[in-house]
Design an enzyme around this catalytic site. Structure first.
Site, PDB file in Angstrom:
ATOM      1  N   HIS A 299      -1.421   2.040  33.525  1.00 25.66           N
ATOM      2  CA  HIS A 299      -0.053   1.842  32.988  1.00 25.66           C
ATOM      3  C   HIS A 299       0.031   0.539  32.204  1.00 25.66           C
ATOM      4  O   HIS A 299       1.101  -0.072  32.131  1.00 25.66           O
ATOM      5  CB  HIS A 299       0.998   1.798  34.110  1.00 25.66           C
ATOM      6  CG  HIS A 299       0.940   2.957  35.054  1.00 25.66           C
ATOM      7  ND1 HIS A 299       1.735   4.072  34.946  1.00 25.66           N
ATOM      8  CD2 HIS A 299       0.138   3.176  36.130  1.00 25.66           C
ATOM      9  CE1 HIS A 299       1.448   4.927  35.923  1.00 25.66           C
ATOM     10  NE2 HIS A 299       0.476   4.416  36.656  1.00 25.66           N
TER      11      HIS A 299
ATOM     12  N   SER B 140      -1.830 -12.869   6.385  1.00 25.19           N
ATOM     13  CA  SER B 140      -0.485 -12.507   5.957  1.00 25.19           C
ATOM     14  C   SER B 140      -0.154 -13.303   4.705  1.00 25.19           C
ATOM     15  O   SER B 140      -0.666 -14.409   4.506  1.00 25.19           O
ATOM     16  CB  SER B 140       0.491 -12.841   7.083  1.00 25.19           C
ATOM     17  OG  SER B 140       1.773 -13.090   6.555  1.00 25.19           O
TER      18      SER B 140
ATOM     19  N   LYS C  98      -1.920 -15.945  10.567  1.00 20.60           N
ATOM     20  CA  LYS C  98      -2.233 -14.572  10.963  1.00 20.60           C
ATOM     21  C   LYS C  98      -3.672 -14.128  10.694  1.00 20.60           C
ATOM     22  O   LYS C  98      -4.258 -14.441   9.674  1.00 20.60           O
ATOM     23  CB  LYS C  98      -1.278 -13.583  10.256  1.00 20.60           C
ATOM     24  CG  LYS C  98       0.176 -13.681  10.659  1.00 20.60           C
ATOM     25  CD  LYS C  98       0.435 -13.454  12.148  1.00 20.60           C
ATOM     26  CE  LYS C  98       0.289 -12.012  12.567  1.00 20.60           C
ATOM     27  NZ  LYS C  98       1.351 -11.156  12.022  1.00 20.60           N
TER      28      LYS C  98
ATOM     29  N   GLU D 276      -5.906  -0.756  13.004  1.00 15.66           N
ATOM     30  CA  GLU D 276      -4.609  -0.082  12.790  1.00 15.66           C
ATOM     31  C   GLU D 276      -4.769   1.130  11.877  1.00 15.66           C
ATOM     32  O   GLU D 276      -4.193   2.198  12.114  1.00 15.66           O
ATOM     33  CB  GLU D 276      -3.600  -1.067  12.178  1.00 15.66           C
ATOM     34  CG  GLU D 276      -3.175  -2.144  13.165  1.00 15.66           C
ATOM     35  CD  GLU D 276      -2.426  -3.278  12.471  1.00 15.66           C
ATOM     36  OE1 GLU D 276      -1.358  -3.645  12.947  1.00 15.66           O
ATOM     37  OE2 GLU D 276      -2.916  -3.790  11.449  1.00 15.66           O
TER      38      GLU D 276
END
Ligand code: ARG
Length: 463
Positions: free
Chosen positions: A163, A285, A291, A298
């Site tokens: 979980h 970024s 970043k 992704e």
């Protein structure tokens, strides 16, 4: 409203209708051009040995001339100069046009006893054959990279989660080799798809055979297939089915990759900085200078959905089709080619990502807190003679008293089969090797057959 009719080899067709019906074939079929020539080489070789009633359909010198002309077309394809026009409609008629141009009347005889339907079915299977062998190699390479990572950090403790909550002590070895084993199971599916694909549909003609004594076993052998697809109608009906079988295997690969990608995205966040991705595989970024984004993972996660979509699209075309060829099948080509290409690209990029990845022992260790040891503590009480349910209750009633003991010791104690200290990485490495050997041997066998068929060393072709 009708527009000007365009002359094609198979009738005059309204040019708008022609553009609509050929769809993307003039572009997509370029990927089939080389195997289309190979399929034709097998067909004419078989015809050359066939008595057409008044002697062989092709004399030895005519046969040699056709094979030479096919080799020339293959050279044109490799030089990027092969074109499929709207009037050709697809690769099959484009190759026939070129052959007729060089060979004159002989070229007009090569379409004897065959149909574009069995040509395209054969082309797709030959295309799929080498694509799957490359995919197997790429899948094996990613599994090998994951196993190398597992080996390198085999006993490094890592919190096991359920979980997404901290659950029990585990190890980096377990995490990485779980992903490797998943991929190896997917490679088994890909090998079974390979076997499914390995039947020759050629000679089914339009799906009902021909009234000439063609030798389908011979063409199958010439092309290096394991056997002819027996029933002529099924040989055509299996088009689409074959692609969905392969896309199913691709989808399983992508599902595995999407889970690996998701783990990497989570486990490289500042909150869970367990792993570090190679900097060159992250992007920055445009506004936030700090970043380092896991874009590769992704995109792999998103592409998994697209490959699932390609499978659904292909299955949707096949579902409920009546027996025999239907033009609908042309619409399977694009999702099939894209699905396989996407899967292969994802395997390649993920292997490089994993090869350059490192594990952060300190962050992995810092993630342990006392609760992670609760189940182990209960099992310790069981070892002292307490029934498990009582031990569970006692630990639950005294959670505050739990100690964050040594993660290393906890991991070392789990030494049964497949557990952190009982991992058999050699077993999994053996499976990687078996996949690589399978792909190597099958490719060698295929190239040997095609080299003999074309009378040249394939795939180099003297280049
Ligand atoms: N481009 C066609 C396809 O992909 C080739 C077969 C055409 N056959 C026909 N009967 N129109 O399906």
């Amino acid at each position: 409203m009708t527009t000007k009719a365009q002359k094609t080899l198979v009738g005059n067709v309204d040019s708008h209708v022609l553009a609509f019906t050929i769809g993307k074939d003039p572009v997509l079929d370029l990927a089939l051009a080389e195997v289309d020539c190979i399929g034709s080489a097998a067909h004419v070789t078989m015809l050359a040995g066939l008595d057409g009633g008044t002697g062989p359909l092709f004399t030895p010198s005519e046969h040699a001339a056709i094979i030479a002309a096919l080799r020339d077309i293959m050279a044109t394809i490799r030089a990027g100069k092969f074109r499929i026009t709207a009037a050709d409609q697809d690769v099959h008629l484009a190759v026939e046009r070129m052959l007729s141009k060089t060979l004159g009347p002989i070229g007009r005889r090569i379409h004897t006893a065959r149909s574009r339907n069995d040509q395209v079915a054969t082309d797709l299977r030959l295309f799929a054959k080498t694509e799957l062998l490359d995919l197997l190699n790429e899948g094996a390479a990613l599994a090998a990279a994951l196993l190398a990572f597992a080996q390198r950090y085999k006993n490094v403790p890592m919190v096991g989660r359920t979980h997404m909550q901290p659950a029990m002590p585990s190890s980096v070895g377990v995490w990485a080799s779980a992903h490797a084993e998943s991929l190896l199971d997917d490679m088994a599916l890909a090998m079974s798809a390979y076997d499914f694909n390995d039947r020759c549909p050629l000679g089914s003609a339009a799906g009902y055979g021909v009234p000439l004594p063609i030798d389908r076993q011979l063409t199958s052998d010439l092309l290096g297939f394991s056997a002819p697809q027996h029933n002529v109608l099924y040989a055509g009906n299996a088009r689409g089915k074959c692609e969905t079988v392969i896309l199913s295997a691709c989808t399983q690969v992508m599902l595995s990759l999407s889970r690996l990608a998701e783990d990497l995205i989570l486990f490289t966040t500042p909150e869970m900085p367990y792993f570090t991705l190679p900097a060159a595989y992250c992007t920055g970024s445009s506004i936030m200078p700090q970043k380092q984004n896991p874009d590769v993972a992704e995109l792999v996660r998103a592409k998994a959905s697209r490959v699932m979509g390609h499978l659904t699209a292909a299955m949707g075309v096949v579902k409920g089709l009546p027996s025999g060829y239907n033009r609908d099948l042309q619409e399977v080509k694009e999702p099939f080619m894209e699905g396989v290409a996407t899967t292969r690209a994802c395997l390649v990029v993920m292997a490089r990502l994993v090869e350059g990845m490192t594990a952060n022992r300190k962050a992995l260790g810092d993630a342990f807190e006392a609760g992670v040891f609760a189940a182990d503590r209960a099992l310790e009480l069981v070892a002292e003679g307490m029934p498990f349910r009582d031990a569970y209750q006692q630990v639950k009633d005294n959670l505050d008293a739990l100690e964050c003991t040594s993660p290393k010791d906890a991991v070392a104690q789990k030494n049964h089969l497949g557990a952190p200290a009982g991992l058999d990485l050699a077993l999994l490495k053996g499976r990687v090797k078996a996949v690589k050997l399978f792909a190597r041997d099958e490719k060698k066998q295929y190239y040997k057959c095609i080299s003999a068929l074309l009378g040249t060393n394939y795939p180099e072709m003297g280049a």
